[in-house]
Structure formats: C-alpha cells, structure tokens
Design an enzyme around this catalytic site. Sequence first.
Site, PDB file in Angstrom:
ATOM      1  N   MET A  81       6.400  -9.643   1.948  1.00  0.00           N
ATOM      2  CA  MET A  81       5.283 -10.570   1.809  1.00  0.00           C
ATOM      3  C   MET A  81       5.651 -11.803   0.996  1.00  0.00           C
ATOM      4  O   MET A  81       6.651 -11.831   0.280  1.00  0.00           O
ATOM      5  CB  MET A  81       4.100  -9.864   1.144  1.00  0.00           C
ATOM      6  N   HIS A  82       4.811 -12.830   1.127  1.00  0.00           N
ATOM      7  CA  HIS A  82       4.746 -13.995   0.236  1.00  0.00           C
ATOM      8  C   HIS A  82       5.889 -15.009   0.370  1.00  0.00           C
ATOM      9  O   HIS A  82       5.794 -16.116  -0.138  1.00  0.00           O
ATOM     10  CB  HIS A  82       4.668 -13.583  -1.237  1.00  0.00           C
ATOM     11  N   ASP A 240       4.370  -5.895   4.825  1.00  0.00           N
ATOM     12  CA  ASP A 240       5.028  -4.596   4.620  1.00  0.00           C
ATOM     13  C   ASP A 240       4.076  -3.537   4.073  1.00  0.00           C
ATOM     14  O   ASP A 240       4.094  -2.386   4.524  1.00  0.00           O
ATOM     15  CB  ASP A 240       6.280  -4.731   3.742  1.00  0.00           C
TER      16      ASP A 240
END
Length: 499
Positions: A81-82, A240
């Site tokens: 992520m991110h 995820d």
Amino acid sequence: MKYVIGVDLGTSAVKVLLINQHGEVVKEISKSYPLIQEKTGYNEQAPNDWVEQTITAISELIKDFEGNPNNIEGISFSGQMHGLVLLDENQEVLRNAILWNDTRTTEECEEIYERVGKNHLLDITKNLALEGFTLPKILWVKNNEPDIFNKVQSFVLPKDYVRYKLTGKLHMEYSDAAGTLLLDITEKAWSKEICELLDLNPEICPPLVGSHKEVGTVTEEIAEATGLSTLTRVFAGGADNACGAIGSGILEDGKALASIGTSGVVLSYEADGEKVFEGKVHYFNHAAPDVFYTMGVTLAAGYSLSWFKDTFAKEISFDELLVDVDSVPVGSNGIIFTPYIVGERTPHVNATIRGSFIGMDSSHERKHFARAVLEGITFSLNESVDIFRENGKSIDTIVSIGGGAKNESWLQMQADIFNANIIKLQSEQGPGMGAAMLAAYGCGWFNSLKECADEFLKEDKVYQPISENVEKYKELFAIYKEVYGKTMDLNKRLVGYRN
C-alpha cells in the site's frame, strides 16, 4: 480444470500463485527486487523492477504448467500500500517510487493538518496524516522536486502500475485508493476539496474501479513474453491487507485477522463506513464489494522476534529459539517486553518511543526473554483488539496468519491474550490467495467472495482461550499499557544519543 493467477507485489519480492477451481495452489514462484535507501528514512524502488520480475515469475509459472494456458482464465493483484508512482503524459515513470515505509514527509503531514484541518481530514478520509500515506509523498515531491512535479499527469500505486504494464489500462481500485488520503471513504470518490486545499490538480487521480472488476486482458506483448493467452482476463485487485483479509475469509461481522509479518496487523470487518474511531485505527474500503475494514498496526511485530534472534541467538533457528517457551509460565517469570524498537503506530503514533524489557533479574534465561517477546508483540496487537471492542465490535473469532501462525505456543498465547478463538488455516497464502479469489469471483466461478472462501479456505485447527490464562493476561496487559506512558519522556531525552 480452470485456473487463476494471484500476484502479490510485496516490498521485498513478488509472489505469483497458480490456483485451481478448488483453491489448491498448483505452483508458486517468487522473485525479489532491491530496496533503494539513499538516506536515513528514505525507502524507494524502481517500478520497472516490479514489472520485470512479475513478468519473469509468470513466464516461469507458465513454462512449468502442464495444462493449456487458455484455461488460465483470470489474473488479479495484491500490492504493497501507499507507494507513490508518478507518471508523465506518456505514462512513463518520472522518478523512483516512494514506498509505504518512507518517513521523509513529517513536514508535509503538518502541512495537510494546517491547510485541510485534522478533524476535516478525518471526516473525509477517516484516517490521520501519517508519513506512510501517499498524499504526503505527493506534497513532498511538489515541495522538493518541482521540475519533476510539473510533469506529473497521473499517479498510481505499485500494483496499479504493474497492472497497467500488463494491460495498457490505467486504474486504481478503492481499497488502495483509501490509503492515499485523497479518497472520500464513504462516497467512494476522489476528494476534490482536499485537492483544492492543497493546490493539487484532481486530474492526476486515476479512474476508480471495484477490486473484482475486469479492467482488460493481457496485451499481445505480455502474452508473448509470459506464455499467457491474450484472452486472460485481468481484474483490478486490492491492497495487501484487504487481500489478506479476503484470503483469510474475513468477510462477515465478528471475524478478524491477526497477521504477523515484519509488522503486525489486526484487521476487523466493517459492514459500513459509519463508525467513528477518531483516527485511532485505520479505516479503509475493503476489496470485497461495498464494505470496509478497520486496522491497527504494530510496526515491529515479527521484526521484534527477528531482532531478538539476530542479536542474542543468531546461531540457532527460530524453532530452536522457541522450543522451551511452553516451559515458561504466563508472564515470562516477571518480564514484560514492549515491541517499540522502531517506534509505534497503534494506538500510539510515536516515532521516538523505543522498546523495553521490564523486570529482568539474574534468574532469567533466554527462554524467558523469548516468551516475553512473543507476549509483548501479542499485547501490542491486543491494543487494537481493545479499541475495536471499546467501540462496540464483537470479536470472537480471529484468523491468524504469518509468523504468528507457525508456532503452536504462540497461537495458544494469541487465544489467551485476545480472549478469542484463533483459527489456523490448512493452506495459508494471505494476500496472494485473496488476489486469486478476486480473479475467481470476477471470472464468475462463484456468486460471492464468501462462497469462494467456503470452497478455497479450510480450517486446520482452532485454539480456544484457557480461562485461567485469560485472567492472568488481563492483569499483565494492564501493566504492559502503563509502560508506554512511563518510558515516553525517557525515550524523548535519549533521542540525541541515537546514531
């Protein structure tokens, strides 16, 4: 027999799973790629490394596949992520991706609070401005690399870029978009208001799709490179943790997930986006349609155990390190460990706090410390469980995956500390399985993800809480929670002595 592929794009490697209609893993290939760390706190990767290694992994998978590639009906993705991938007008990468664990953006988080307002940000995104999220990274490039930022036409997250290179279609799905701090979580739309307040062009935000939605098929070039058919359908996938939840069957109220990897996550299913946690836990759109999940994070969960082993028992295996923990009583003979060795996230967003062993004396042996580490990690995760319960959630069943599901003693410890039934799965593939399930659902194999989970996921064993241990751990947990407040100021004063 029909098949799907789940691609799990992690921080250190991509794992590709070939799964049949019964949820059996037919083949698994993993390929690693490097981490780029130019300065302390900087963590980057080259997006095309992800693409090359994913293509290599799929091609090796197909090479060893004895069936007809035309029977591989779908492929979907789970991703770290991110992470920020910036693209120009030709969809070419402008710089290395800035990852989730990059911590350079403290000033940008403060800028977001100043210009948007902390409470207003929570109202829209349901999350606080933390260095790991995507929006602070966008602002960092805007503030520090204006020549690059002026060329930005769009941004995506890691798995979205890989999917684009396989299909030629650019999208982002809701579970990953929720971790950018630019998504209105309940409206499922990009927040033009946040963009305007921060002088960002909302046009850089890509089109949004559902995680199980088909976004295209593999291109002829990718089919030739991998051996896949050009008829292979590609589905959006999920973040995820969202995919880890799907791959563990967290698809109804009352169920939660404890995932212990390098970091640790406690994740709880949410039927709607109406609850208010005031930023104490993350609140994201699920990869399952039209529902949500909340999540608490322990920054150094499995990492605390790895650190302990590498520092004090490098010469032995993890199994040998933990072989005697059952001979140590609840409470580790009076030692409490706090796993703040890289700071903490939930419930204390604190980059300066550090870990402690409290209560050591000369009678303690390595086995006592080893058990204390397991208990301390689990206490930290229990802080998230506590927050969920304090906000009215009933959590009676927790699926344990990752390192915490590999040791019988630790599984029983989780049951006792969480005071919940702990489920160990027969075949635990986490996010990769969740990605494959999104592809199976998207292909129409099942009428729902819940129906898919019933077919794909099987319980191995259930660990039930032991009432005597539950009561002892309640007392110890109360002591554990006091350690943070009593060491916070000491750790601030020690900051200047750290390298």
